[in-house]
Design an enzyme around this catalytic site. Sequence first.
Site, mmCIF file in Angstrom:
data_model
loop_
_atom_site.group_PDB
_atom_site.id
_atom_site.type_symbol
_atom_site.label_atom_id
_atom_site.label_comp_id
_atom_site.label_asym_id
_atom_site.label_seq_id
_atom_site.Cartn_x
_atom_site.Cartn_y
_atom_site.Cartn_z
ATOM 1 N N PRO A 565 28.093 38.116 51.278
ATOM 2 C CA PRO A 565 28.020 38.887 50.035
ATOM 3 C C PRO A 565 29.232 38.729 49.121
ATOM 4 C CG PRO A 565 28.960 40.290 51.715
ATOM 5 C CD PRO A 565 28.776 38.920 52.337
ATOM 6 N N ASP A 566 30.016 37.650 49.253
ATOM 7 C CA ASP A 566 31.285 37.541 48.521
ATOM 8 C C ASP A 566 31.137 37.786 47.028
ATOM 9 O OD1 ASP A 566 33.437 35.704 50.477
ATOM 10 O OD2 ASP A 566 31.345 35.931 51.046
ATOM 11 N N HIS A 567 30.177 37.118 46.404
ATOM 12 C CA HIS A 567 30.040 37.245 44.958
ATOM 13 C C HIS A 567 29.597 38.651 44.560
ATOM 14 C CE1 HIS A 567 30.620 32.991 43.844
ATOM 15 N NE2 HIS A 567 30.152 32.762 45.059
#
Length: 805
Positions: A565-567
């Site tokens: 889920p980085d972005h």
Amino acid sequence: MHAARGLPLAGLRVIDLADGKAEMCGRFLADLGADVIRVEPPGGAPTRRREPLHEGVSLYFATHNANKRGITLDLRDSADRGRLLDLAAGADILIETERPGALDRLGIGADALLARNPALVVVSITDFGQTGPYRDWIGTDWTHLALGGVLSRSGIPGREPVLPPGPPAYESAAVQAAFAGLLAYLNRLDTGRGDHVDCSVYEMTAQTLDPGFGIGGSATGGVPATELPRGRPDAGRLYPIFRCADGYVRICLLARRQWRGMFAWLGEPEEFADPKYDTLAGRFGASERLHVLIGELFRDRTRDELVARGQERGVPIAALLDPGEVLAGPHFLARGSLVDAEVAPGLTGRLPSGYVEVNGVRAGFRHRAPEVGEHNDEVFAEAARTPPAGPAPAAPAPRRPLEGLRVLDLGVIVAGAELGRLLADQGAEVIKVESRAYPDGSRQSLTGQVITASFARGHRNKLSAGINLRSPEGLDIFKRLAARSDVILSNFKPGTLESLGLGYDVIGELNPRIIMADSSALGASGPWSRRMGYGPLVRASTGLTGLWRDTGVEGGFCDAITIYPDHIAARVAAVAVLAALIERRRTGRGGTVSVAQAETILTQMSTGLLRESLRPGTLTPHGNTGEWDAPQGLYPCAGEDEWCVVSVEGEERWRSLCRVIGRDDLLADPRLATSAGRRAHRGLIDAAVTAWTAATPPRECMRRLQEAGVPAGMMQRVTEYLDDPQLRARGFLREMRQPHIGHTLPTENGPAAFRGIADPELRPAPLMGEHTRLVAAKLLGLAEPEVDRLIEAGVLEETDTKAEV
């Protein structure tokens, strides 16, 4: 007015007309303290009947409308349309998800709303945007995942692709829409004018889940997504999963020190003693044999034992948890990531609390979703007391709302890079603070490039200052910069800044207006907070990896290539930073924002986790089969490895589908007249759809179904974005130039289409230390001889021209 004391958006009023698409946008703003008024028709919104239901309660509605107040208006009635305009006259933001033009035909579209209240920010969230050849098409989470480039990189090499679990497209779009809406609101605070924010779920999916033209993770090694294999990439060797005595664990060996820990754990086998295995490329080439050894080591040990030993040895490792284990997870309960709450009158369940902590307090679940019309009397009474909006000021030229803001960016890898880039795109002066002793992993490249396309996209519009924070003079220089800045960003292991003497207690004394935003894998508190965390390990720990799988293969885990889920976590932090900036205008004081990647995933799985808490065993992998109607699945198309998602819901779309594929006999079959009947005979329907799609090219398949009103989306690869007519029509991609890359780079544009906000600049990403002298002279007033001395002493660092050319 409804108040949420102590939260940054207290005093902000939002009218929420969203229904079925990105309803978490209003919920997120409500979590942050906004007074969000959910508007429904008199009989209740359609999403009150949306599956899954528990004792007649839609768990989707319960999770997506908590913390809101609720009123009813019949927008087909002229008097109620007038009441909506009255409400809009006293509001700051209005969110709507109607089909393009639907509200205009009722006389309550964006232009009418802005005429009534020129300071209003109207956020329109539609499947494909307000313009372009697809504007009237119908989307679902699955069609967006297919078109948005996610599906083509999800699955086992050589097998059909696999749709990710849950509703990540709409959930992620909701976060980006909240970011865009607050940008427009900040712009309104400076200009006095509102805006119409045109948010396309299709475009937001392509930007936020696994972006082909944004910064990539370690799985790509700096290789652009446009150059990855055409099929599903074999990324499982980078983030491998191993069976053990009681399930599975995943490891993530990126740095040399991590490999050395694993090498020692294996007993220092002679065949892997060569220093070449200290590199990612060296291990990748020998992964087949290496993974045999690790598998033998792990096979008879439990998950808990392996995680404990791995942490001791500095080996990033996590157990694959199932949803029930997540809901009982001691870390998530200790942090308040999960709460037991009344979600509807008389119904209590366990669910994720929310995305973010602000000033050490969770901005999350406070009260259940409203009953139909529960707050009619009080909201309409408040509207009657609202003074009329003033005249509109002259429209200024489009601008960037964060101009004049200074940001010190300590962020690394993907989540860190993305947050700083989002702020830099909107005009902030973002200074990336870095050093060669602790290089940003996103600068590494498997091909030895000076700067990669991935890094260029993820760090565009930034400056770079080389500062050694391990030296006393370097720390002093950072503190002097912090005293002259507005925001500090970091995503180190919890406690790192505090150990350097750079925690909020220190920096806040130097600069009471500073906002410090940190991001970590599992959060800054709780029993797992010090565990080494990367996205693949977070996905394992939150149950996502176990749900994201090809059910036709043993193991079959499919999430290795993705950056999620980085972005999204970066956008969650960006929303909270904007909220803190809004609060600072009111109070004059800064504060802290803290985001955990794990809680980003949990919040996006809210409905499924609540259902699991009420009915254990219901949140399970579904692969490419929809749960609530048929046909809902992935179907082969003409050509090699070509696919199309078809997602039917309800009798009208079922009839349209049968006519397109020429199967009136299915339409006449009484067994298939209801969703329950279609689910019971899914095999018959899937065979009929497959017979038609297999003879039809994917783009034609999608076009013909969409023209008939059937949600469908071809599996689009990143390379196809460049010729996609909708993306081209809406300017989704632009060209940027980056020194040391011998061609222009296509890169994504802004988060939405605005009237009053300019597109991002596209200045190149910096080399390491490229702007050290500029920052030292401009911001600190250091003379050149002093800068030379500091560079000679290793306190400051500048670009190594020999290495960088």
